[in-house]
Design a protein around this motif. Sequence first.
Motif: not given
Length: 86
Positions: A1-7, A34-41
Amino acid sequence: MSTATLERVPASFVSTKEPLSQTIDLEFSTAGAMHAGLEEAVAELIEVAAKDAACGILVTRLRPGRYTVALDESVPFGETYEAIAA
């Protein structure tokens, strides 16, 4: 399982007379997140940048897994640049 923290740093909306200022801070524990989070941001800031057409977006890698995505007046409108912090 992976986690991502978005601040997310709260954005203060400013008048068109003042420079645009919005930054999203991100921290990831996996490459997939990382890839998904950067694309969303980036997508989120594209919407903000399109309102004034005054700047582009700068994605900066601060350290492994830690990034900022920001509106930046040194980046031409419609473009996204990448940088690595020294």
